[in-house]
Design a protein around this motif. Structure first.
Motif, PDB file in Angstrom:
ATOM      1  N   MET A  84      13.390 -55.073 -82.752  1.00  0.00           N
ATOM      2  CA  MET A  84      13.760 -55.244 -81.360  1.00  0.00           C
ATOM      3  C   MET A  84      13.369 -53.966 -80.618  1.00  0.00           C
ATOM      4  N   SER A  85      12.722 -54.133 -79.484  1.00  0.00           N
ATOM      5  CA  SER A  85      12.315 -52.975 -78.697  1.00  0.00           C
ATOM      6  C   SER A  85      13.512 -52.387 -77.948  1.00  0.00           C
ATOM      7  N   THR A  86      13.344 -51.198 -77.448  1.00  0.00           N
ATOM      8  CA  THR A  86      14.399 -50.546 -76.676  1.00  0.00           C
ATOM      9  C   THR A  86      14.763 -51.378 -75.455  1.00  0.00           C
ATOM     10  N   GLU A  87      13.772 -51.933 -74.779  1.00  0.00           N
ATOM     11  CA  GLU A  87      14.029 -52.732 -73.585  1.00  0.00           C
ATOM     12  C   GLU A  87      14.781 -54.019 -73.930  1.00  0.00           C
ATOM     13  N   GLU A  88      14.415 -54.665 -75.046  1.00  0.00           N
ATOM     14  CA  GLU A  88      15.124 -55.871 -75.475  1.00  0.00           C
ATOM     15  C   GLU A  88      16.577 -55.549 -75.813  1.00  0.00           C
ATOM     16  N   ASN A  89      16.778 -54.429 -76.461  1.00  0.00           N
ATOM     17  CA  ASN A  89      18.127 -54.009 -76.810  1.00  0.00           C
ATOM     18  C   ASN A  89      18.953 -53.737 -75.551  1.00  0.00           C
ATOM     19  N   LYS A  90      18.365 -53.084 -74.569  1.00  0.00           N
ATOM     20  CA  LYS A  90      19.062 -52.821 -73.303  1.00  0.00           C
ATOM     21  C   LYS A  90      19.477 -54.129 -72.628  1.00  0.00           C
ATOM     22  N   ARG A  91      18.556 -55.103 -72.612  1.00  0.00           N
ATOM     23  CA  ARG A  91      18.873 -56.402 -72.000  1.00  0.00           C
ATOM     24  C   ARG A  91      20.027 -57.076 -72.729  1.00  0.00           C
ATOM     25  N   LEU A  92      20.017 -57.010 -74.058  1.00  0.00           N
ATOM     26  CA  LEU A  92      21.067 -57.621 -74.857  1.00  0.00           C
ATOM     27  C   LEU A  92      22.422 -56.973 -74.577  1.00  0.00           C
ATOM     28  N   VAL A  93      22.462 -55.655 -74.542  1.00  0.00           N
ATOM     29  CA  VAL A  93      23.719 -54.945 -74.281  1.00  0.00           C
ATOM     30  C   VAL A  93      24.216 -55.237 -72.866  1.00  0.00           C
ATOM     31  N   ARG A  94      23.319 -55.253 -71.907  1.00  0.00           N
ATOM     32  CA  ARG A  94      23.725 -55.573 -70.520  1.00  0.00           C
ATOM     33  C   ARG A  94      24.284 -56.986 -70.428  1.00  0.00           C
ATOM     34  N   ARG A  95      23.627 -57.921 -71.113  1.00  0.00           N
ATOM     35  CA  ARG A  95      24.130 -59.304 -71.105  1.00  0.00           C
ATOM     36  C   ARG A  95      25.496 -59.372 -71.769  1.00  0.00           C
ATOM     37  N   PHE A  96      25.675 -58.681 -72.890  1.00  0.00           N
ATOM     38  CA  PHE A  96      26.952 -58.657 -73.597  1.00  0.00           C
ATOM     39  C   PHE A  96      28.076 -58.275 -72.635  1.00  0.00           C
ATOM     40  N   TYR A  97      27.914 -57.168 -71.913  1.00  0.00           N
ATOM     41  CA  TYR A  97      28.967 -56.722 -71.002  1.00  0.00           C
ATOM     42  C   TYR A  97      29.103 -57.625 -69.781  1.00  0.00           C
ATOM     43  N   ARG A  98      27.996 -58.193 -69.311  1.00  0.00           N
ATOM     44  CA  ARG A  98      28.073 -59.129 -68.176  1.00  0.00           C
ATOM     45  C   ARG A  98      28.886 -60.364 -68.564  1.00  0.00           C
ATOM     46  N   GLU A  99      28.632 -60.898 -69.771  1.00  0.00           N
ATOM     47  CA  GLU A  99      29.368 -62.079 -70.233  1.00  0.00           C
ATOM     48  C   GLU A  99      30.864 -61.767 -70.357  1.00  0.00           C
ATOM     49  N   ILE A 100      31.198 -60.594 -70.875  1.00  0.00           N
ATOM     50  CA  ILE A 100      32.603 -60.199 -70.972  1.00  0.00           C
ATOM     51  C   ILE A 100      33.210 -60.082 -69.580  1.00  0.00           C
ATOM     52  N   ASP A 101      32.513 -59.400 -68.675  1.00  0.00           N
ATOM     53  CA  ASP A 101      33.017 -59.222 -67.304  1.00  0.00           C
ATOM     54  C   ASP A 101      33.247 -60.552 -66.607  1.00  0.00           C
ATOM     55  N   GLU A 102      32.405 -61.540 -66.911  1.00  0.00           N
ATOM     56  CA  GLU A 102      32.527 -62.859 -66.302  1.00  0.00           C
ATOM     57  C   GLU A 102      33.517 -63.751 -67.044  1.00  0.00           C
ATOM     58  N   GLY A 103      34.079 -63.244 -68.136  1.00  0.00           N
ATOM     59  CA  GLY A 103      35.066 -64.010 -68.885  1.00  0.00           C
ATOM     60  C   GLY A 103      34.470 -65.078 -69.784  1.00  0.00           C
TER      61      GLY A 103
END
Length: 50
Positions: A1-20
C-alpha cells in the motif's frame, strides 16, 4: 500500500467514526485487531466486539 493509499484509508476510518458509521469498521479493521490504547470505558470487551 502506498503512502497516499494509507492516508486515504486512515482519513476514511476517522470520517466513518465521526459520522457514526460503525458498520464500516467490519470493512476497515482486521478481525484480529488489538487496540493497545483503548478508551477508558470499564467493561469494554477487547477486539471488534468492544
Amino acid at each position: 500500500m502506498s503512502t497516499e493509499e494509507n492516508k486515504r484509508l486512515v482519513r476514511r476510518f476517522y470520517r466513518e467514526i465521526d459520522e457514526g458509521n460503525l458498520d464500516a469498521m467490519d470493512e476497515l479493521v482486521a478481525e484480529d485487531y488489538v487496540d493497545h490504547s483503548p478508551p477508558p470505558f470499564p467493561g469494554l470487551a477487547p477486539g471488534p466486539k468492544g
